[in-house]
Design an enzyme around this catalytic site. Structure first.
Site, PDB file in Angstrom:
ATOM      1  CB  SER A  35       1.496  -1.851  12.194  1.00 23.80           C
ATOM      2  OG  SER A  35       0.148  -1.929  12.613  1.00 23.80           O
ATOM      3  CE1 TYR A  91       1.758  -7.143  10.820  1.00 24.78           C
ATOM      4  CE2 TYR A  91       0.419  -5.843  12.314  1.00 24.78           C
ATOM      5  CZ  TYR A  91       1.075  -5.979  11.109  1.00 24.78           C
ATOM      6  OH  TYR A  91       1.047  -4.958  10.189  1.00 24.78           O
TER       7      TYR A  91
HETATM    8  N1  LIG Z   1      -2.979  -3.821   5.289  1.00 22.23           N
HETATM    9  C1  LIG Z   1      -3.017  -3.342   6.540  1.00 22.23           C
HETATM   10  O1  LIG Z   1      -4.119  -3.234   7.156  1.00 22.23           O
HETATM   11  C2  LIG Z   1      -1.749  -2.914   7.217  1.00 22.23           C
HETATM   12  C3  LIG Z   1      -1.863  -2.201   8.431  1.00 22.23           C
HETATM   13  C4  LIG Z   1      -0.714  -1.791   9.076  1.00 22.23           C
HETATM   14  C5  LIG Z   1       0.540  -2.081   8.535  1.00 22.23           C
HETATM   15  N2  LIG Z   1       0.622  -2.765   7.362  1.00 22.23           N
HETATM   16  C6  LIG Z   1       1.972  -3.072   6.847  1.00 22.23           C
HETATM   17  O2  LIG Z   1       2.107  -2.564   5.533  1.00 22.23           O
HETATM   18  C7  LIG Z   1       3.081  -3.343   4.822  1.00 22.23           C
HETATM   19  C8  LIG Z   1       2.518  -3.692   3.444  1.00 22.23           C
HETATM   20  O3  LIG Z   1       1.365  -4.487   3.607  1.00 22.23           O
HETATM   21  P1  LIG Z   1       0.130  -4.460   2.592  1.00 22.23           P
HETATM   22  O4  LIG Z   1      -1.060  -4.044   3.366  1.00 22.23           O
HETATM   23  O5  LIG Z   1       0.460  -3.734   1.378  1.00 22.23           O
HETATM   24  O6  LIG Z   1      -0.042  -6.046   2.347  1.00 22.23           O
HETATM   25  P2  LIG Z   1       0.081  -6.941   1.024  1.00 22.23           P
HETATM   26  O7  LIG Z   1      -0.804  -6.419  -0.050  1.00 22.23           O
HETATM   27  O8  LIG Z   1      -0.129  -8.346   1.489  1.00 22.23           O
HETATM   28  O9  LIG Z   1       1.603  -6.740   0.571  1.00 22.23           O
HETATM   29  C9  LIG Z   1       2.667  -7.365   1.230  1.00 22.23           C
HETATM   30  C10 LIG Z   1       3.870  -7.338   0.322  1.00 22.23           C
HETATM   31  O10 LIG Z   1       4.961  -7.963   0.999  1.00 22.23           O
HETATM   32  C11 LIG Z   1       5.521  -8.979   0.182  1.00 22.23           C
HETATM   33  N3  LIG Z   1       6.030 -10.057   1.003  1.00 22.23           N
HETATM   34  C12 LIG Z   1       5.389 -10.719   2.012  1.00 22.23           C
HETATM   35  N4  LIG Z   1       6.178 -11.690   2.498  1.00 22.23           N
HETATM   36  C13 LIG Z   1       7.344 -11.643   1.786  1.00 22.23           C
HETATM   37  C14 LIG Z   1       8.534 -12.407   1.804  1.00 22.23           C
HETATM   38  N5  LIG Z   1       8.718 -13.417   2.665  1.00 22.23           N
HETATM   39  N6  LIG Z   1       9.521 -12.092   0.920  1.00 22.23           N
HETATM   40  C15 LIG Z   1       9.360 -11.072   0.030  1.00 22.23           C
HETATM   41  N7  LIG Z   1       8.241 -10.313  -0.020  1.00 22.23           N
HETATM   42  C16 LIG Z   1       7.256 -10.605   0.833  1.00 22.23           C
HETATM   43  C17 LIG Z   1       4.362  -9.445  -0.720  1.00 22.23           C
HETATM   44  O11 LIG Z   1       4.855  -9.936  -1.960  1.00 22.23           O
HETATM   45  P3  LIG Z   1       4.955 -11.481  -2.426  1.00 22.23           P
HETATM   46  O12 LIG Z   1       3.787 -12.199  -1.821  1.00 22.23           O
HETATM   47  O13 LIG Z   1       4.909 -11.388  -3.917  1.00 22.23           O
HETATM   48  O14 LIG Z   1       6.273 -11.931  -1.900  1.00 22.23           O
HETATM   49  C18 LIG Z   1       3.627  -8.126  -0.962  1.00 22.23           C
HETATM   50  O15 LIG Z   1       4.227  -7.436  -2.038  1.00 22.23           O
HETATM   51  C19 LIG Z   1       3.373  -4.557   5.708  1.00 22.23           C
HETATM   52  O16 LIG Z   1       4.596  -4.365   6.368  1.00 22.23           O
HETATM   53  C20 LIG Z   1       2.234  -4.559   6.717  1.00 22.23           C
HETATM   54  O17 LIG Z   1       2.609  -5.135   7.959  1.00 22.23           O
HETATM   55  C21 LIG Z   1      -0.485  -3.184   6.690  1.00 22.23           C
END
Ligand SMILES: NC(=O)c1ccc[n+]([C@@H]2O[C@H](COP(=O)([O-])OP(=O)(O)OC[C@H]3O[C@@H](n4cnc5c(N)ncnc54)[C@H](OP(=O)(O)O)[C@@H]3O)[C@@H](O)[C@H]2O)c1
Length: 264
Positions: A147, A160
């Site tokens: 991030s 985080y």
């Molecule tokens: N969205 C933002 O603003 C943002 C900004 C910076 C970085 N990021 C990073 O981008 C990455 C993806 O996030 P996203 O924005 O796409 O969020 P998201 O839509 O909430 O997706 C998160 C994914 O991680 C999986 N996950 C979460 N906890 C898990 C666990 N304990 N075991 C297995 N799978 C798990 C979820 O699947 P299940 O719930 O089905 O397990 C889901 O597929 C993350 O690492 C996040 O920190 C996001």
């Protein structure tokens, strides 16, 4: 820049593929002809994704493994399935992650442990298990989704930020260690992205979820990530705002401190 790596036919594991960035990346890599193993906890979502990819393109049906990524047995199953059903591994994408929101003083030790387990320990342990396969693969690559907050921390998200700083440090260190083996490490650092991330956040903040104003789409993050994978980049920082924050912090940390304390 010339493409250094072709994704067509590459054998790829994507964690967190049931929504957001992981889902978008899986769909785009599927279109590109990559062979995929997708994983997350929500099995039905993974099945739908696998159906959609195999209907849309020329690729073999993506393999699904459902389970909690912090579970060591699930990690083992992911790697063993990749070896058995894809015949090996070329790229590991550590994307699964979760957020935390609220002042550190109001937080619990449980929240700290959970955020570090999901965002840091799990991808590191999956990487440890994947390296023997990557060594035997073609043009090996580990993609860690960190991030912008793993470059510059902000208030109200201490656990985080700490987890993403840890992933950043790990990625930089591992990249040097693996250079001699020809395995790359790419750190992708998204800014605010419109996904389910903000619904899943562990929060103690009365103001609740963050604003999605100016959020980038997961599809755009996925497109830019694929381009960085092809080019052999080491680092990808998404969004102009994200880049600005990181560069102000690198060039003038006291100014970054003042800005983040005031507006963060
Ligand atoms: N969205 C933002 O603003 C943002 C900004 C910076 C970085 N990021 C990073 O981008 C990455 C993806 O996030 P996203 O924005 O796409 O969020 P998201 O839509 O909430 O997706 C998160 C994914 O991680 C999986 N996950 C979460 N906890 C898990 C666990 N304990 N075991 C297995 N799978 C798990 C979820 O699947 P299940 O719930 O089905 O397990 C889901 O597929 C993350 O690492 C996040 O920190 C996001």
């Amino acid at each position: 820049m010339m493409a250094r790596r072709t994704l067509d036919g590459a054998r790829i594991i994507i964690t967190g593929a049931s929504s957001g960035i992981g889902l978008a990346l899986a769909k785009q890599l599927g279109k590109q002809g990559s062979r995929l193993l997708v994983t997350a906890r929500r099995e039905e979502r993974l099945r739908q994704l696998s159906d959609a990819i195999s209907k849309a393109g020329k690729v073999t049906r993506p393999i699904t493994v459902a389970g909690d990524i912090t579970n060591l047995e699930v990690q083992k199953q992911i790697i063993e399935t990749a070896e058995r059903d894809m015949g090996g591994l070329d790229i590991l994408v550590n994307n699964a992650g979760m957020g935390s929101l609220g002042l550190f003083l109001n937080a619990t030790p449980e929240r700290l442990r959970r955020v570090l387990e999901v965002n840091f320990i799990a991808p590191v342990e999956l990487t440890r298990k994947a390296i023997p396969l990557l060594r035997k693969g073609h043009n090996g690559l580990i993609v860690n989704v960190g991030s912008v907050l793993g470059h510059r921390a902000v208030p109200g998200k201490s656990e985080y930020c700490a987890s993403k700083f840890a992933l950043h440090g790990f990625s930089d260190s591992l990249r040097c260690e693996l250079a001699i083996e020809g395995i790359d490490v790419l750190l992708v650092s998204p800014s605010t992205t419109s996904s389910e991330f903000f619904d899943q956040v562990m929060t103690t903040s009365p103001s609740g979820k963050s604003s999605l104003r100016n959020a980038m789409s997961p599809e755009k993050v996925a497109r830019r990530t694929m381009r960085a994978m092809q080019r052999g980049q080491h680092e990808l920082i998404l969004s102009t705002g994200g880049k600005l924050l990181v560069w102000i912090d690198r060039l003038c940390p006291p100014l970054a401190h003042r800005l983040v304390t005031r507006f963060g």
